[in-house]
Design a protein around this motif. Structure first.
Motif, short mmCIF file in Angstrom:
data_model
loop_
_atom_site.label_atom_id
_atom_site.label_comp_id
_atom_site.label_asym_id
_atom_site.label_seq_id
_atom_site.Cartn_x
_atom_site.Cartn_y
_atom_site.Cartn_z
N ALA A 96 -7.00 5.96 -10.79
CA ALA A 96 -6.43 6.92 -11.74
C ALA A 96 -7.31 7.03 -12.97
CB ALA A 96 -5.02 6.48 -12.13
N GLU A 97 -7.37 8.23 -13.50
CA GLU A 97 -8.09 8.47 -14.75
C GLU A 97 -7.24 9.37 -15.63
OE1 GLU A 97 -12.28 10.33 -16.53
OE2 GLU A 97 -12.08 9.88 -14.39
N VAL B 28 -6.21 9.49 -7.31
CA VAL B 28 -6.79 9.62 -5.98
C VAL B 28 -6.38 8.41 -5.15
CG1 VAL B 28 -8.91 9.83 -4.63
CG2 VAL B 28 -8.74 10.93 -6.88
N VAL B 29 -5.80 8.66 -3.98
CA VAL B 29 -5.42 7.58 -3.07
C VAL B 29 -6.66 7.09 -2.33
CG1 VAL B 29 -4.09 7.04 -1.00
CG2 VAL B 29 -3.06 8.42 -2.81
N THR B 30 -6.79 5.76 -2.20
CA THR B 30 -7.93 5.16 -1.49
C THR B 30 -7.42 4.28 -0.36
OG1 THR B 30 -8.01 3.16 -2.88
CG2 THR B 30 -9.20 5.13 -3.68
N ASP B 31 -8.35 3.81 0.47
CA ASP B 31 -7.97 2.91 1.56
C ASP B 31 -7.37 1.62 1.03
OD1 ASP B 31 -8.90 4.73 3.39
OD2 ASP B 31 -10.87 3.77 3.63
N LEU C 131 0.82 -1.21 0.00
CA LEU C 131 0.00 0.00 0.00
C LEU C 131 0.85 1.26 0.00
CD1 LEU C 131 -2.86 -0.97 2.48
CD2 LEU C 131 -3.07 -0.57 0.02
N ASP C 132 2.00 1.21 0.68
CA ASP C 132 2.88 2.39 0.72
C ASP C 132 3.31 2.81 -0.69
OD1 ASP C 132 2.70 2.53 3.44
OD2 ASP C 132 4.62 1.53 3.83
N VAL C 133 3.50 1.83 -1.58
CA VAL C 133 3.90 2.16 -2.95
C VAL C 133 2.67 2.54 -3.78
CG1 VAL C 133 5.02 1.32 -5.05
CG2 VAL C 133 5.88 0.63 -2.81
N SER D 18 -8.19 3.40 -14.20
CA SER D 18 -7.57 2.24 -13.54
C SER D 18 -7.87 2.29 -12.05
CB SER D 18 -6.06 2.24 -13.75
OG SER D 18 -5.73 2.14 -15.11
N ARG D 19 -8.12 1.13 -11.48
CA ARG D 19 -8.36 1.02 -10.03
C ARG D 19 -7.48 -0.09 -9.47
NH1 ARG D 19 -12.36 -1.96 -6.92
NH2 ARG D 19 -12.75 -0.91 -4.92
N TYR D 20 -6.60 0.27 -8.53
CA TYR D 20 -5.71 -0.69 -7.89
C TYR D 20 -6.23 -1.03 -6.50
CZ TYR D 20 -2.14 0.46 -11.42
OH TYR D 20 -1.45 0.63 -12.59
N VAL D 21 -6.33 -2.32 -6.22
CA VAL D 21 -6.78 -2.79 -4.91
C VAL D 21 -5.79 -3.83 -4.40
CG1 VAL D 21 -8.57 -4.02 -3.63
CG2 VAL D 21 -9.21 -2.37 -5.42
N ALA D 22 -5.32 -3.63 -3.16
CA ALA D 22 -4.39 -4.58 -2.54
C ALA D 22 -5.11 -5.31 -1.41
CB ALA D 22 -3.16 -3.86 -2.01
N ARG D 23 -4.97 -6.64 -1.37
CA ARG D 23 -5.60 -7.46 -0.34
C ARG D 23 -4.56 -8.39 0.27
NH1 ARG D 23 -8.73 -8.21 -4.97
NH2 ARG D 23 -10.70 -7.05 -5.01
#
Length: 453
Positions: free
Chosen positions: A82-83, A74-77, A22-24, A94-99
């Motif tokens: 990004a657009e 935009v940074v999210t939880d 998430l930090d990156v 684009s939407r990045y999600v880390a789990r």
């Protein structure tokens, strides 16, 4: 009616905790810096979510084109969104999600929506796939803290390959050569972010053996062990302080501590990029009955700000080294020149640096073909692609004295290629591709330099 939508997803499993990923993801500059396309990023001074971006795209027939566009990030939880709006009315979201998958493993999912002019969409989809997969690979390498070169976006340059091939060889050889290089690139994409793992254990087994007797991880000198060749070039003296960089799973450490023809050091330090190699080396060295203190580290070969107890930390209070060794690994370091500079400043007066390394014959890099083959093989970052003459000049510029470079290509590559050809179909294909690299001017060398006394 002339615009079409395209939706796709990319996923990547990363051997790192969720917070590290998430930090990156939440650092737009860091994320955009991982893209193989982006060459410039400027933040809007009045709005920190808006950026001016410049891409360089590979076009048909070996040409390139630079495009500029605006992006909102935009940074999210869970990561970031990004657009961007580029030329010809192209919009990308684009939407990045880390789990977290486990305590030390994270999965990143990137969901991409593109709306573009229908005639441009096939080209955009190809560029999108290669660039975004490569970006996730680089994200994994960055977060895992590995000393790996950036993976090549090889098929972005397929047109360049075919044109170069036509100039280099008979047209009848074009198809099998392209297939060999594509297979090699596919193998690289399936491998880990680090260029090495534990595949070398099988290579060290003799026929009929259940376990390997040794764990060498280098191309081999095929006359004597390459490590011995390197140590003789380094001129190691008894009772010195030695740093072994990129020691793999520990075979070179054991040679330094036990071989009857090797001067025994008073203190031995090692660093390797893979945690598994570090752990294995510790266990193997611990089994030896010898009084020499050994200090091992896991991490990048190059000291980065914030690294703790790194052997090349310029502010370290630990004594400097008399000898620094890098056996068949320095071409991966990003960049190699920074490693050479750090090594120089961590050597005692009269101390020496010795490397078994890869560079290029003078003039070989003037052809696009040589650079392309090297990129496809994933051997090194672009900044490490230098000629033998440039290598010597770089060492001297840093401050090394008595610089020597010995070309041992004919005693390394033929034996290495012949050996790979016996290890199965996949490695036989790789050996053919490596033969192309060798024929394109790749040279294997032993390089030595000394700090003034």
């Amino acid at each position: 009616m002339f615009f079409s939508d395209h939706h796709t997803k990319f996923t990547k499993r990363i051997n790192a905790p969720l917070q590290a990923v998430l930090d990156v993801l939440r650092d737009p500059h860091a994320m955009m810096g991982l893209s193989p396309l982006i060459i410039s990023v400027t933040v809007d001074p009045q709005d920190s979510t808006k950026y001016a971006v410049v891409d360089r795209l590979a076009m048909p027939f070996g040409t390139t084109r630079t495009i500029s566009y605006g992006a909102t990030i935009v940074v999210t939880d869970e990561g970031m969104e990004a657009e961007s709006k580029a030329g010809a009315g192209t919009t990308t979201r684009s939407r990045y999600v880390a789990r977290a998958i486990s305590e030390g493993e994270t999965e990143v999912e990137e969901e991409v929506h593109v709306n573009a002019f229908f005639l441009l969409l096939p080209f955009i989809k190809g560029v999108l796939a290669s660039a975004h997969i490569l970006s996730l690979d680089r994200l994994a390498a960055k977060v895992e803290g590995l000393n790996s070169c950036k993976r090549p976006a090889g098929y972005l340059y397929l047109y360049t390959l075919v044109l170069s091939l036509r100039k280099q060889m008979n047209t009848l050889l074009v198809l099998p050569t392209v297939l060999a290089l594509v297979v090699v690139y596919w193998m690289a994409k399936r491998s880990s972010a680090d260029p090495y793992g534990e595949f070398h254990l099988a290579f060290n087994k003799l026929p009929g053996e259940d376990a390997p007797r040794t764990e060498w991880l280098n191309m081999g000198y095929w006359k004597v062990p390459l490590a011995l060749k390197l140590l003789r070039a380094a001129g190691c003296k008894p009772g010195g302080r030695v740093l072994d960089v990129g020691h793999g799973s520990g075979e070179s450490l054991i040679l330094l501590l036990t071989h009857p023809d090797v001067p025994r050091p008073a203190h031995l330090t090692g660093i390797t990029s893979l945690e598994s190699h570090y752990t294995r080396s510790q266990a193997r060295v611990a089994r030896l009955t010898q009084p020499v203190p050994v200090d091992l580290h896991a991490g990048d070969a190059i000291y980065r700000a914030g690294s703790r107890t790194h052997p090349l930390d310029p502010s370290s209070e630990q004594p400097k080294f008399d000898t620094i060794l890098a056996l068949d690994c320095a071409y991966h370091f990003k960049p190699r020149a920074e490693f050479l500079r750090q090594a120089y400043h961590r050597l005692n007066p009269g101390g020496s640096l010795a490397l078994a390394d890869i560079c290029f014959a003078p003039g070989a890099l003037e052809t696009r073909w040589t650079r392309f083959v090297t990129t496809i093989l994933g051997l090194m970052p672009a900044e490490n692609m230098i000629s033998t003459d440039e290598y010597v000049a770089q060492m001297r510029e840093i401050g090394f004295r008595d610089v020597k470079l010995e070309d041992i290509t004919e005693d390394v590559f033929p034996g290495f290629v012949s050996f790979l050809a016996t290890r199965g179909v996949g490695w036989r294909i790789f050996s053919k591709a490596f033969t192309i690299f060798w024929g394109s001017g790749g040279r294997f060398v032993v390089v030595y330099g000394r700090v003034s006394a």
